[in-house]
Motif scaffolding. Structure first.
Motif, mmCIF file in Angstrom:
data_model
loop_
_atom_site.group_PDB
_atom_site.id
_atom_site.type_symbol
_atom_site.label_atom_id
_atom_site.label_comp_id
_atom_site.label_asym_id
_atom_site.label_seq_id
_atom_site.Cartn_x
_atom_site.Cartn_y
_atom_site.Cartn_z
ATOM 1 N N UNK A 88 3.520 13.188 -9.132
ATOM 2 C CA UNK A 88 2.821 12.109 -9.228
ATOM 3 C C UNK A 88 1.772 12.739 -9.113
ATOM 4 N N UNK A 89 1.364 13.202 -7.106
ATOM 5 C CA UNK A 89 -0.326 13.034 -6.647
ATOM 6 C C UNK A 89 -0.166 14.763 -7.538
ATOM 7 N N UNK A 90 0.402 15.909 -8.504
ATOM 8 C CA UNK A 90 0.114 17.226 -8.997
ATOM 9 C C UNK A 90 -1.083 16.071 -9.884
ATOM 10 N N UNK A 91 -1.419 15.303 -10.983
ATOM 11 C CA UNK A 91 -1.842 14.680 -11.439
ATOM 12 C C UNK A 91 -2.670 12.884 -10.860
ATOM 13 N N UNK A 92 -3.219 12.839 -9.990
ATOM 14 C CA UNK A 92 -3.816 11.896 -9.630
ATOM 15 C C UNK A 92 -2.735 11.270 -9.529
ATOM 16 N N UNK A 93 -1.661 10.474 -9.437
ATOM 17 C CA UNK A 93 -1.237 9.260 -9.409
ATOM 18 C C UNK A 93 -0.929 9.258 -7.885
ATOM 19 N N UNK A 96 1.649 6.130 -6.634
ATOM 20 C CA UNK A 96 2.890 6.272 -7.180
ATOM 21 C C UNK A 96 3.726 7.453 -6.138
ATOM 22 N N UNK A 97 2.803 8.801 -5.752
ATOM 23 C CA UNK A 97 3.185 9.150 -4.821
ATOM 24 C C UNK A 97 3.402 9.170 -3.232
ATOM 25 N N UNK A 98 2.776 8.479 -3.436
ATOM 26 C CA UNK A 98 3.008 8.238 -1.527
ATOM 27 C C UNK A 98 3.906 6.986 -1.663
ATOM 28 N N UNK A 99 4.323 6.206 -2.347
ATOM 29 C CA UNK A 99 5.635 5.172 -2.951
ATOM 30 C C UNK A 99 6.922 6.068 -2.931
ATOM 31 N N UNK A 100 6.709 7.072 -3.704
ATOM 32 C CA UNK A 100 8.074 7.653 -4.175
ATOM 33 C C UNK A 100 8.201 8.630 -2.266
ATOM 34 N N UNK A 101 7.513 9.230 -2.207
ATOM 35 C CA UNK A 101 7.728 9.761 -0.551
ATOM 36 C C UNK A 101 8.151 9.331 0.519
ATOM 37 N N UNK A 102 7.922 7.595 0.067
ATOM 38 C CA UNK A 102 8.515 6.750 1.275
ATOM 39 C C UNK A 102 9.780 6.814 0.681
ATOM 40 N N UNK A 103 10.066 6.285 -0.052
ATOM 41 C CA UNK A 103 11.668 5.937 -0.729
ATOM 42 C C UNK A 103 12.499 7.324 0.041
ATOM 43 N N UNK A 104 11.618 8.954 -0.245
ATOM 44 C CA UNK A 104 12.702 10.025 0.631
ATOM 45 C C UNK A 104 12.968 9.278 1.973
ATOM 46 N N UNK A 105 11.758 9.556 2.323
ATOM 47 C CA UNK A 105 11.497 9.177 3.804
ATOM 48 C C UNK A 105 13.144 8.504 4.609
ATOM 49 N N UNK A 106 12.778 7.518 3.365
ATOM 50 C CA UNK A 106 13.711 6.110 4.264
ATOM 51 C C UNK A 106 15.445 7.042 4.600
#
Length: 262
Positions: A88-93, A96-106
């Motif tokens: 998601x980050x690679x395409x400028x989203x 969404x990228x921050x949200x997904x990485x936040x889920x991963x960190x949990x």
């Protein structure tokens, strides 16, 4: 024993190797019999009341494998979420990228395989996961900086720099986040601390990333300002105009509309 098998889910591990890993290279006399007893006890816990053939802890020749779906492990879910966030980050989203990485960190619950701290078998996987988690945090900070949420990235970046003082990427990110938050003096202090640490610990100068950033902050380079927020990604499927009588229906302009023909 369970953790050693989970290091390689679905992979048949020979008994000799399991014994060597379990006793960290020094299996005692009778290790094979003791190991078989441990494995039998583990089977009773995993599949109580079940007899051969077993579904979870399977036997292949003189090897054992723990058959678990890869997606059921926290490690696999963490990697999948991280990959999705980076895509998601690679395409400028960035949001969404921050949200997904936040889920991963949990999914991160402290040092992995802490119960095998003295076992060489787990050391490589532990180091790999710690590095992956650290990179994940750096990527999350990068996306927050990209979407202008620099203030919210400062706390985690301070923690990263304390834990990994010689890593240049989080130090540069922290200095940039501080600068964009109107804290120029603190940004320069962070970079100067990194310079002194490199000189004292390694006898080296910091890399070009930190040197260039320090110079840019000193001259208040306008390229360091908050980047424009990226446009929202376009939907994959656009709504089509409704069809009326088999033809595309175009709403007629209102008589006061500026688009009405004169």
């Amino acid at each position: 024993m369970l953790t050693l098998l989970l290091l390689r889910p679905g992979v048949a591990v020979p008994v000799e190797r399991l014994a060597d890993e379990l006793w960290n290279g020094h299996p005692p006399p009778g290790a094979r019999s003791t190991l078989h007893a441990y494995l039998s006890g583990l089977r009773r816990v995993l599949e109580p009341g079940r007899r051969a053939p077993y579904r979870l802890l399977t036997t292949r020749d003189d090897s054992y494998a723990l058959e678990v779906p890869a997606g059921s492990l926290d490690v696999a879910r963490l990697c999948a979420l991280t990959d999705a966030g980076r895509a998601a980050g690679a395409v400028g989203a960035y949001e969404r990228a921050d949200e997904l990485l936040g889920e991963a960190r949990l999914l991160w619950r402290g040092e992995p395989f802490a119960e095998l701290a003295d076992h060489d078998a787990a050391e490589a996987e532990r180091a790999r996961l710690v590095e992956e988690y650290t990179s994940l945090r750096e990527d999350a900070a990068e996306y927050r900086l990209a979407m202008g949420a620099h203030a919210s990235a400062i706390g985690d970046l301070m923690s990263l720099v304390r834990a990994h003082p010689l890593r240049e990427r989080p130090r540069a990110q922290l200095a940039l986040a501080l600068y964009r938050s109107g804290r120029q003096a603190e940004a320069l202090q962070v970079l100067e601390a990194g310079r002194r640490l490199c000189a004292e610990e390694l006898g080296l100068d910091p890399g070009p990333r930190l040197r260039d950033l320090q110079a840019a902050i000193l001259r208040q380079d306008p390229t360091l300002s908050t980047p424009p927020r990226p446009p929202a990604p376009a939907p994959i499927c656009r709504h089509r105009r409704p069809l009326v009588g088999g033809r595309a229906h175009h709403p007629r302009p209102h008589r006061d509309s500026p688009h009405r023909r004169r």
